[in-house]
Design an enzyme around this catalytic site. Structure first.
Site, PDB file in Angstrom:
ATOM      1  N   LYS A 113      -4.793  47.694 -11.867  1.00 51.05           N
ATOM      2  CA  LYS A 113      -5.463  47.348 -10.607  1.00 51.05           C
ATOM      3  C   LYS A 113      -4.435  46.746  -9.677  1.00 51.05           C
ATOM      4  O   LYS A 113      -3.425  46.185 -10.129  1.00 51.05           O
ATOM      5  CB  LYS A 113      -6.578  46.317 -10.867  1.00 51.05           C
ATOM      6  CG  LYS A 113      -7.684  46.354  -9.843  1.00 51.05           C
ATOM      7  CD  LYS A 113      -8.685  47.473 -10.120  1.00 51.05           C
ATOM      8  CE  LYS A 113      -9.766  47.538  -9.078  1.00 51.05           C
ATOM      9  NZ  LYS A 113     -10.811  48.509  -9.484  1.00 51.05           N
TER      10      LYS A 113
HETATM   11  P1  NAD Z   1     -16.075  48.593   0.020  1.00 51.70           P
HETATM   12  O1  NAD Z   1     -15.030  47.743   0.602  1.00 51.70           O
HETATM   13  O2  NAD Z   1     -16.217  50.008   0.500  1.00 51.70           O
HETATM   14  O3  NAD Z   1     -17.508  47.890   0.175  1.00 51.70           O
HETATM   15  C1  NAD Z   1     -17.765  46.593  -0.264  1.00 51.70           C
HETATM   16  C2  NAD Z   1     -19.108  46.180   0.309  1.00 51.70           C
HETATM   17  O4  NAD Z   1     -19.474  44.901  -0.222  1.00 51.70           O
HETATM   18  C3  NAD Z   1     -19.096  46.030   1.831  1.00 51.70           C
HETATM   19  O5  NAD Z   1     -20.315  46.533   2.355  1.00 51.70           O
HETATM   20  C4  NAD Z   1     -19.021  44.526   2.018  1.00 51.70           C
HETATM   21  O6  NAD Z   1     -19.538  44.087   3.243  1.00 51.70           O
HETATM   22  C5  NAD Z   1     -19.864  44.086   0.852  1.00 51.70           C
HETATM   23  N1  NAD Z   1     -19.687  42.679   0.526  1.00 51.70           N
HETATM   24  C6  NAD Z   1     -18.543  41.962   0.405  1.00 51.70           C
HETATM   25  N2  NAD Z   1     -18.813  40.685   0.126  1.00 51.70           N
HETATM   26  C7  NAD Z   1     -20.160  40.592   0.069  1.00 51.70           C
HETATM   27  C8  NAD Z   1     -21.054  39.537  -0.195  1.00 51.70           C
HETATM   28  N3  NAD Z   1     -20.591  38.311  -0.446  1.00 51.70           N
HETATM   29  N4  NAD Z   1     -22.382  39.801  -0.176  1.00 51.70           N
HETATM   30  C9  NAD Z   1     -22.845  41.038   0.079  1.00 51.70           C
HETATM   31  N5  NAD Z   1     -22.045  42.085   0.327  1.00 51.70           N
HETATM   32  C10 NAD Z   1     -20.722  41.862   0.317  1.00 51.70           C
HETATM   33  O7  NAD Z   1     -15.846  48.579  -1.573  1.00 51.70           O
HETATM   34  P2  NAD Z   1     -16.394  49.615  -2.653  1.00 51.70           P
HETATM   35  O8  NAD Z   1     -15.312  50.600  -2.905  1.00 51.70           O
HETATM   36  O9  NAD Z   1     -17.748  50.071  -2.279  1.00 51.70           O
HETATM   37  O10 NAD Z   1     -16.473  48.689  -3.945  1.00 51.70           O
HETATM   38  C11 NAD Z   1     -17.631  47.929  -4.275  1.00 51.70           C
HETATM   39  C12 NAD Z   1     -17.597  47.579  -5.756  1.00 51.70           C
HETATM   40  O11 NAD Z   1     -17.552  48.778  -6.531  1.00 51.70           O
HETATM   41  C13 NAD Z   1     -16.387  46.760  -6.212  1.00 51.70           C
HETATM   42  O12 NAD Z   1     -16.777  45.912  -7.267  1.00 51.70           O
HETATM   43  C14 NAD Z   1     -15.436  47.815  -6.741  1.00 51.70           C
HETATM   44  O13 NAD Z   1     -14.498  47.296  -7.633  1.00 51.70           O
HETATM   45  C15 NAD Z   1     -16.436  48.734  -7.414  1.00 51.70           C
HETATM   46  N6  NAD Z   1     -15.956  50.105  -7.645  1.00 51.70           N
HETATM   47  C16 NAD Z   1     -15.484  50.863  -6.623  1.00 51.70           C
HETATM   48  C17 NAD Z   1     -15.096  52.170  -6.887  1.00 51.70           C
HETATM   49  C18 NAD Z   1     -14.647  53.105  -5.797  1.00 51.70           C
HETATM   50  O14 NAD Z   1     -14.486  54.291  -6.079  1.00 51.70           O
HETATM   51  N7  NAD Z   1     -14.496  52.661  -4.551  1.00 51.70           N
HETATM   52  C19 NAD Z   1     -15.134  52.674  -8.190  1.00 51.70           C
HETATM   53  C20 NAD Z   1     -15.630  51.862  -9.211  1.00 51.70           C
HETATM   54  C21 NAD Z   1     -16.038  50.575  -8.921  1.00 51.70           C
END
Ligand code: NAD
Length: 424
Positions: A113
């Site tokens: 990561k």
């Molecule tokens: P992103 O940056 O696209 O979106 C994150 C979202 O969370 C945003 O809408 C943001 O406003 C919101 N957020 C942040 N802090 C917050 C809070 N305190 N309360 C409510 N909402 C809040 O990120 P993402 O890629 O969608 O990732 C989200 C989660 O999924 C993370 O845990 C990431 O590790 C996990 N994940 C992502 C992927 C991927 O392919 N992008 C794959 C597996 C897991």
């Protein structure tokens, strides 16, 4: 008895949480002492300083990290996070989860990561490009298509992956699309990668609801986080016929008992960037969202939002962990004891993202590109297989679903280390 002699380099609440999960799983499968510590701790990390010239001519130095947890089972794989609360310990915890996840779903990868301490919303487009390129420049000797392959995570996206790929390619002197996944399709990205994590979450929710004999048309869903994963999960579940009664992001949460119009929310976020002032539901708080009565609760934002403070108050039938590490160890214990919530643990639930990243990498290495239908068919087949193996392990040993998933993931990494010897 062998014992690790380690510093407090990664010490943080979230790293301790990942370590406690590991210890519990290692105990459950009686992992030999000689294998424990070297399976548990990250292999190596790099911390870099990233000076960026700002729009006003000044210079700001940001700090970035990459942690490679395990390289014994293939190149390490994992996203890069741009967020103001990134710490080395958080990145290390996320890298451990990536190892168990790639191993659980049978990908030829280890886990890694990366992260930069920055609120990307405060940077101009040019500053963001400079930061992304500088991060990759500093990482050039630490990454590689057969060493460590990054992808997007919180705060990063396709465009950033494109800049990073271009920076790496310029350095090595030829186009090297396989250095990162989650790229724009025009630069060798895979069909379906952008929506893969959310599509995978929605597919697993659908399959587990079917097991519970709950018709998806009668399911209500609350989703925390409306970024890549949360919004694509919402879109896919709405397509399956579920009613999305609440959504949120860091600027606010919205509730509509009759169902939020997800296409309207997506259009709103495309123009406004965030959900603030969205008029498709009643404003509530993010804390209230987590405690709404619903069939499926989906945390899709950051770690440690389901805690000992709210675990007893959850009113969902299913907890689908789209985010990594959303449930603390204490909350996990409470949920286990309650016994009335089906948990789809993160390492299984959000694995669609890394599965399609793997497909993207394969397509880049072979220069042979697949259509969306092929990607989705193969994704769902791999998720079905992983789900079956987790549920068989759960039944065989009477484990919780999280423990079943973690023990499977950890066992494969430990087996590879055992077979290879002490070095990898
Ligand atoms: P992103 O940056 O696209 O979106 C994150 C979202 O969370 C945003 O809408 C943001 O406003 C919101 N957020 C942040 N802090 C917050 C809070 N305190 N309360 C409510 N909402 C809040 O990120 P993402 O890629 O969608 O990732 C989200 C989660 O999924 C993370 O845990 C990431 O590790 C996990 N994940 C992502 C992927 C991927 O392919 N992008 C794959 C597996 C897991």
């Amino acid at each position: 008895m062998s014992k690790a002699i380690v510093s407090s380099l990664y010490d943080s609440e979230v790293f301790r949480m990942a370590c406690r999960q590991f210890d519990k799983a290692a105990d459950a499968i009686s992992l030999p002492d000689t294998l424990r510590d070297r399976t548990k701790y990250p292999r190596r990390c790099l911390a870099v300083s990233l000076p960026i010239r700002r729009q006003d001519g000044s210079v700001t130095v940001f700090e970035g990290y990459r942690v490679q947890h395990n390289l014994s089972t293939g190149p390490s794989k994992g996203g890069i996070r741009f967020h103001q609360s990134v710490t080395l310990g958080e990145v290390a915890a996320l890298s451990m989860w990536m190892s168990w996840k790639t191993s659980l779903v049978g990908l030829p990868y280890g886990g890694a990561k990366g992260g930069v301490i920055v609120d990307p919303h405060t940077l101009s487009e040019t500053e963001l490009e400079h930061l992304s390129r500088r991060y990759m420049q500093e990482m050039v000797n630490f990454l590689g298509p057969h060493v460590d392959v990054p992808a997007p995570d919180v705060g990063t996206n396709e465009k950033i992956m494109g800049w990073m790929m271009d920076t790496y390619s310029n350095h090595v002197g030829h186009l090297e699309p396989a250095i990162v996944t989650g790229k724009p399709i025009a630069l060798g990205g895979s069909q379906g990668r952008r929506e893969a994590t959310g599509e995978g979450v929605a597919y697993l929710v659908k399959q587990y609801l079917r097991d519970l004999k709950v018709p998806i048309g009668r399911a209500t869903v609350a989703i925390q986080g409306f970024g890549n994963v949360g919004s694509e999960t919402a879109r896919a579940l709405a397509r399956y016929g579920a009613k999305i009664i609440a959504i949120s992001d860091h600027t606010g949460a919205f509730h509509h008992p009759k169902g939020i119009n997800i296409e309207k929310a997506l259009t709103y976020v495309r123009s406004q960037k965030v959900l603030r002032d969205f008029d498709g539901g009643e404003p509530i708080t993010n804390a209230e969202l987590l405690e709404l009565k619903c069939t499926v609760l989906i945390p899709a934002a950051l770690e440690r939002v389901i805690t000992e403070k709210n675990a007893a108050q959850l009113k969902c039938r299913m907890l689908a962990e789209a985010a990594n590490g959303p449930t603390t160890n204490a909350a996990d214990k409470i949920i286990d004891e309650r016994g009335d919530i089906e948990v789809i643990p993160d390492v299984l639930c959000n694995s669609g993202g890394v599965i399609v990243s793997y497909f993207e990498w394969l397509q880049n290495l072979s220069n042979f590109y697949w259509d969306r239908e092929e990607v989705m068919t193969k994704l769902f087949a791999m998720l079905d297989k992983a789900k079956l193996s987790v549920d068989a392990q759960k039944k065989k040993f009477q484990f919780s679903r999280r423990l079943a998933a973690l023990t499977l993931g950890i066992q494969r990494v430990a087996d590879a280390k055992q077979s290879r010897g002490l070095f990898p």
